[in-house]
Design a protein around this motif. Structure first.
Motif, PDB file in Angstrom:
ATOM      1  N   THR A   1       0.833  -1.203   0.000  1.00  0.00           N
ATOM      2  CA  THR A   1       0.000   0.000   0.000  1.00  0.00           C
ATOM      3  C   THR A   1       0.869   1.255   0.000  1.00  0.00           C
ATOM      4  OG1 THR A   1      -0.280  -0.187   2.406  1.00  0.00           O
ATOM      5  CG2 THR A   1      -2.059  -1.025   1.031  1.00  0.00           C
ATOM      6  N   HIS A   2       1.945   1.234   0.767  1.00  0.00           N
ATOM      7  CA  HIS A   2       2.853   2.387   0.774  1.00  0.00           C
ATOM      8  C   HIS A   2       3.493   2.574  -0.605  1.00  0.00           C
ATOM      9  CE1 HIS A   2       5.831   5.329   1.824  1.00  0.00           C
ATOM     10  NE2 HIS A   2       6.781   4.522   1.409  1.00  0.00           N
ATOM     11  N   GLY A   3       3.936   1.499  -1.201  1.00  0.00           N
ATOM     12  CA  GLY A   3       4.522   1.588  -2.534  1.00  0.00           C
ATOM     13  C   GLY A   3       3.538   2.157  -3.534  1.00  0.00           C
ATOM     14  N   PHE A   4       2.307   1.720  -3.451  1.00  0.00           N
ATOM     15  CA  PHE A   4       1.274   2.231  -4.355  1.00  0.00           C
ATOM     16  C   PHE A   4       1.076   3.730  -4.150  1.00  0.00           C
ATOM     17  CE2 PHE A   4      -2.798   3.132  -6.156  1.00  0.00           C
ATOM     18  CZ  PHE A   4      -2.877   2.287  -7.254  1.00  0.00           C
ATOM     19  N   VAL A   5       0.966   4.136  -2.895  1.00  0.00           N
ATOM     20  CA  VAL A   5       0.779   5.548  -2.570  1.00  0.00           C
ATOM     21  C   VAL A   5       1.950   6.376  -3.105  1.00  0.00           C
ATOM     22  CG1 VAL A   5       0.830   7.170  -0.623  1.00  0.00           C
ATOM     23  CG2 VAL A   5      -0.734   5.211  -0.582  1.00  0.00           C
ATOM     24  N   GLU A   6       3.164   5.913  -2.873  1.00  0.00           N
ATOM     25  CA  GLU A   6       4.351   6.647  -3.328  1.00  0.00           C
ATOM     26  C   GLU A   6       4.430   6.720  -4.848  1.00  0.00           C
ATOM     27  OE1 GLU A   6       7.000   8.417  -1.754  1.00  0.00           O
ATOM     28  OE2 GLU A   6       5.410   8.403  -0.246  1.00  0.00           O
ATOM     29  N   LEU A   7       4.187   5.607  -5.494  1.00  0.00           N
ATOM     30  CA  LEU A   7       4.260   5.594  -6.956  1.00  0.00           C
ATOM     31  C   LEU A   7       3.218   6.523  -7.580  1.00  0.00           C
ATOM     32  CD1 LEU A   7       4.903   1.805  -7.595  1.00  0.00           C
ATOM     33  CD2 LEU A   7       6.495   3.687  -8.070  1.00  0.00           C
ATOM     34  N   THR A   8       2.007   6.457  -7.090  1.00  0.00           N
ATOM     35  CA  THR A   8       0.975   7.315  -7.676  1.00  0.00           C
ATOM     36  C   THR A   8       1.198   8.786  -7.316  1.00  0.00           C
ATOM     37  OG1 THR A   8      -0.525   6.790  -5.839  1.00  0.00           O
ATOM     38  CG2 THR A   8      -0.772   5.508  -7.870  1.00  0.00           C
ATOM     39  N   ALA A   9       1.709   9.056  -6.130  1.00  0.00           N
ATOM     40  CA  ALA A   9       2.011  10.446  -5.750  1.00  0.00           C
ATOM     41  C   ALA A   9       3.107  11.032  -6.634  1.00  0.00           C
ATOM     42  CB  ALA A   9       2.422  10.523  -4.290  1.00  0.00           C
ATOM     43  N   ASN A  10       3.969  10.175  -7.145  1.00  0.00           N
ATOM     44  CA  ASN A  10       5.057  10.618  -8.015  1.00  0.00           C
ATOM     45  C   ASN A  10       4.729  10.405  -9.492  1.00  0.00           C
ATOM     46  OD1 ASN A  10       7.299  11.610  -6.230  1.00  0.00           O
ATOM     47  ND2 ASN A  10       6.814   9.662  -5.254  1.00  0.00           N
ATOM     48  N   HIS A  11       3.443  10.300  -9.782  1.00  0.00           N
ATOM     49  CA  HIS A  11       2.908  10.281 -11.147  1.00  0.00           C
ATOM     50  C   HIS A  11       3.261   9.031 -11.952  1.00  0.00           C
ATOM     51  CE1 HIS A  11       1.645  14.290 -10.196  1.00  0.00           C
ATOM     52  NE2 HIS A  11       2.881  14.596  -9.883  1.00  0.00           N
ATOM     53  N   PHE A  12       3.490   7.927 -11.267  1.00  0.00           N
ATOM     54  CA  PHE A  12       3.589   6.657 -11.967  1.00  0.00           C
ATOM     55  C   PHE A  12       2.171   6.118 -12.146  1.00  0.00           C
ATOM     56  CE2 PHE A  12       7.892   7.052 -10.467  1.00  0.00           C
ATOM     57  CZ  PHE A  12       8.648   6.443 -11.454  1.00  0.00           C
ATOM     58  N   MET A  13       2.037   5.067 -12.898  1.00  0.00           N
ATOM     59  CA  MET A  13       0.750   4.419 -13.151  1.00  0.00           C
ATOM     60  C   MET A  13      -0.227   5.361 -13.844  1.00  0.00           C
ATOM     61  SD  MET A  13       0.149   2.076  -9.811  1.00  0.00           S
ATOM     62  CE  MET A  13       1.517   1.381  -8.922  1.00  0.00           C
ATOM     63  N   GLN A  14       0.250   6.119 -14.806  1.00  0.00           N
ATOM     64  CA  GLN A  14      -0.579   7.055 -15.545  1.00  0.00           C
ATOM     65  C   GLN A  14      -1.035   6.485 -16.888  1.00  0.00           C
ATOM     66  OE1 GLN A  14      -1.369  10.262 -14.456  1.00  0.00           O
ATOM     67  NE2 GLN A  14      -0.309   9.880 -12.537  1.00  0.00           N
ATOM     68  N   MET A  15      -0.302   5.504 -17.372  1.00  0.00           N
ATOM     69  CA  MET A  15      -0.581   4.988 -18.714  1.00  0.00           C
ATOM     70  C   MET A  15      -1.447   3.738 -18.651  1.00  0.00           C
ATOM     71  SD  MET A  15       3.285   5.481 -20.166  1.00  0.00           S
ATOM     72  CE  MET A  15       2.951   4.621 -21.676  1.00  0.00           C
ATOM     73  N   GLY A  16      -2.018   3.388 -19.779  1.00  0.00           N
ATOM     74  CA  GLY A  16      -2.771   2.148 -19.851  1.00  0.00           C
ATOM     75  C   GLY A  16      -4.262   2.380 -19.795  1.00  0.00           C
ATOM     76  N   GLY A  17      -4.975   1.270 -19.831  1.00  0.00           N
ATOM     77  CA  GLY A  17      -6.422   1.339 -19.905  1.00  0.00           C
ATOM     78  C   GLY A  17      -7.117   1.242 -18.567  1.00  0.00           C
ATOM     79  N   ALA A  18      -6.373   1.261 -17.458  1.00  0.00           N
ATOM     80  CA  ALA A  18      -6.989   1.156 -16.136  1.00  0.00           C
ATOM     81  C   ALA A  18      -6.643   2.391 -15.311  1.00  0.00           C
ATOM     82  CB  ALA A  18      -6.487  -0.097 -15.417  1.00  0.00           C
ATOM     83  N   THR A  19      -7.577   2.791 -14.465  1.00  0.00           N
ATOM     84  CA  THR A  19      -7.311   3.923 -13.577  1.00  0.00           C
ATOM     85  C   THR A  19      -6.492   3.442 -12.377  1.00  0.00           C
ATOM     86  OG1 THR A  19      -9.260   3.605 -12.199  1.00  0.00           O
ATOM     87  CG2 THR A  19      -9.527   4.960 -14.206  1.00  0.00           C
ATOM     88  N   GLN A  20      -5.910   4.386 -11.681  1.00  0.00           N
ATOM     89  CA  GLN A  20      -5.179   4.052 -10.455  1.00  0.00           C
ATOM     90  C   GLN A  20      -6.128   3.433  -9.428  1.00  0.00           C
ATOM     91  OE1 GLN A  20      -3.384   7.768  -9.343  1.00  0.00           O
ATOM     92  NE2 GLN A  20      -1.817   7.643 -10.934  1.00  0.00           N
ATOM     93  N   ASP A  21      -7.334   3.951  -9.352  1.00  0.00           N
ATOM     94  CA  ASP A  21      -8.317   3.401  -8.414  1.00  0.00           C
ATOM     95  C   ASP A  21      -8.624   1.940  -8.724  1.00  0.00           C
ATOM     96  OD1 ASP A  21      -8.469   5.852  -7.140  1.00  0.00           O
ATOM     97  OD2 ASP A  21     -10.328   6.455  -8.144  1.00  0.00           O
ATOM     98  N   GLU A  22      -8.787   1.630 -10.010  1.00  0.00           N
ATOM     99  CA  GLU A  22      -9.061   0.236 -10.397  1.00  0.00           C
ATOM    100  C   GLU A  22      -7.887  -0.666 -10.015  1.00  0.00           C
ATOM    101  OE1 GLU A  22     -11.889   0.951 -14.325  1.00  0.00           O
ATOM    102  OE2 GLU A  22      -9.710   1.067 -14.548  1.00  0.00           O
ATOM    103  N   THR A  23      -6.678  -0.197 -10.260  1.00  0.00           N
ATOM    104  CA  THR A  23      -5.500  -0.992  -9.924  1.00  0.00           C
ATOM    105  C   THR A  23      -5.398  -1.200  -8.421  1.00  0.00           C
ATOM    106  OG1 THR A  23      -4.344  -0.159 -11.880  1.00  0.00           O
ATOM    107  CG2 THR A  23      -2.985  -1.145 -10.153  1.00  0.00           C
ATOM    108  N   TYR A  24      -5.684  -0.170  -7.639  1.00  0.00           N
ATOM    109  CA  TYR A  24      -5.647  -0.309  -6.182  1.00  0.00           C
ATOM    110  C   TYR A  24      -6.677  -1.334  -5.713  1.00  0.00           C
ATOM    111  CZ  TYR A  24      -4.977   0.992  -1.287  1.00  0.00           C
ATOM    112  OH  TYR A  24      -4.690   0.965   0.063  1.00  0.00           O
ATOM    113  N   GLU A  25      -7.861  -1.295  -6.305  1.00  0.00           N
ATOM    114  CA  GLU A  25      -8.900  -2.265  -5.944  1.00  0.00           C
ATOM    115  C   GLU A  25      -8.453  -3.694  -6.262  1.00  0.00           C
ATOM    116  OE1 GLU A  25     -11.922  -1.955  -4.289  1.00  0.00           O
ATOM    117  OE2 GLU A  25     -11.128   0.040  -3.856  1.00  0.00           O
ATOM    118  N   VAL A  26      -7.831  -3.889  -7.408  1.00  0.00           N
ATOM    119  CA  VAL A  26      -7.325  -5.216  -7.764  1.00  0.00           C
ATOM    120  C   VAL A  26      -6.303  -5.664  -6.718  1.00  0.00           C
ATOM    121  CG1 VAL A  26      -5.906  -6.497  -9.438  1.00  0.00           C
ATOM    122  CG2 VAL A  26      -7.798  -5.062 -10.233  1.00  0.00           C
ATOM    123  N   MET A  27      -5.408  -4.760  -6.325  1.00  0.00           N
ATOM    124  CA  MET A  27      -4.367  -5.103  -5.366  1.00  0.00           C
ATOM    125  C   MET A  27      -4.955  -5.471  -4.006  1.00  0.00           C
ATOM    126  SD  MET A  27      -1.134  -2.824  -4.021  1.00  0.00           S
ATOM    127  CE  MET A  27      -2.038  -1.935  -2.747  1.00  0.00           C
TER     128      MET A  27
END
Length: 193
Positions: A150-176
């Protein structure tokens, strides 16, 4: 603000604001006093010094996170409580990035009060997770893994990673978090055998 109206709570509120604005960085007594429009000496009427203010600030951050986790999980069944608390953890990190950064830095402190506060910062989530692992064999490993994820996810998204692709960050977090929930359910199922 006249110093006669200065209270411990107002001082800690200002310390929290400085921590949030400074993205988790430290502040001096002078900076804190300036933010309150008082002389630094006035702070000594309420606290022994900066270390005590930092301790109280750390304790307040932990209370804020634990309150958010507990309120999210209260009244929910075990699986829904886990998911709600996981969502609340991410929301806290997004809503208070400076306080979250300060929280993550707490274990590195030389101050035992702050280190203990850091250990207590995940208490509601720990309680939920322990409810799946009656033998408590995997609880520590799971807690560490889940918090790291969860911390890694928070840090990555705060630093603008996980911007590309067909899924939102919220969807990816839910999957995780659902993947972690399935692991927790597996722990509970294995103990019934």
């Amino acid at each position: 603000m006249p110093s006669s109206k200065l209270t411990r709570e107002k001082i800690i509120d200002a310390a929290l604001e400085l921590t949030e604005r400074g993205r988790g960085g430290s502040f001096s007594l002078r900076e804190l006093a300036q933010s309150l429009d008082v002389k630094a000496a006035s702070l000594y009427n309420h606290f022994a010094g900066l270390a005590q203010i930092q301790e109280e600030t750390a304790l307040r951050i932990v209370k804020m996170l634990n309150k958010a986790l507990k309120e999210a999980a209260d009244g929910k069944e075990r699986d829904e409580a886990f998911l709600a608390a996981a969502r609340a953890y991410r929301a806290f990190a997004k809503d208070y990035p400076g306080l979250y950064t300060a929280l993550i830095r707490m274990p590195a402190s030389n101050d035992e009060v702050i280190v203990k506060a850091a250990r207590d910062s995940y208490a509601p989530m720990r309680k939920i997770i322990k409810s799946y692992d009656k033998e408590k064999i995997m609880t520590l490993h799971f807690l560490r893994s889940f918090r790291a994820a969860t911390h890694g996810f928070v840090e990555l998204t705060a630093n603008h990673f996980m911007q590309m692709g067909g899924a939102t960050q919220d969807e990816t977090y839910e999957v995780m978090i659902h993947a972690f929930l399935n692991t927790l359910k597996g722990l509970a199922d294995n103990e019934k055998v």
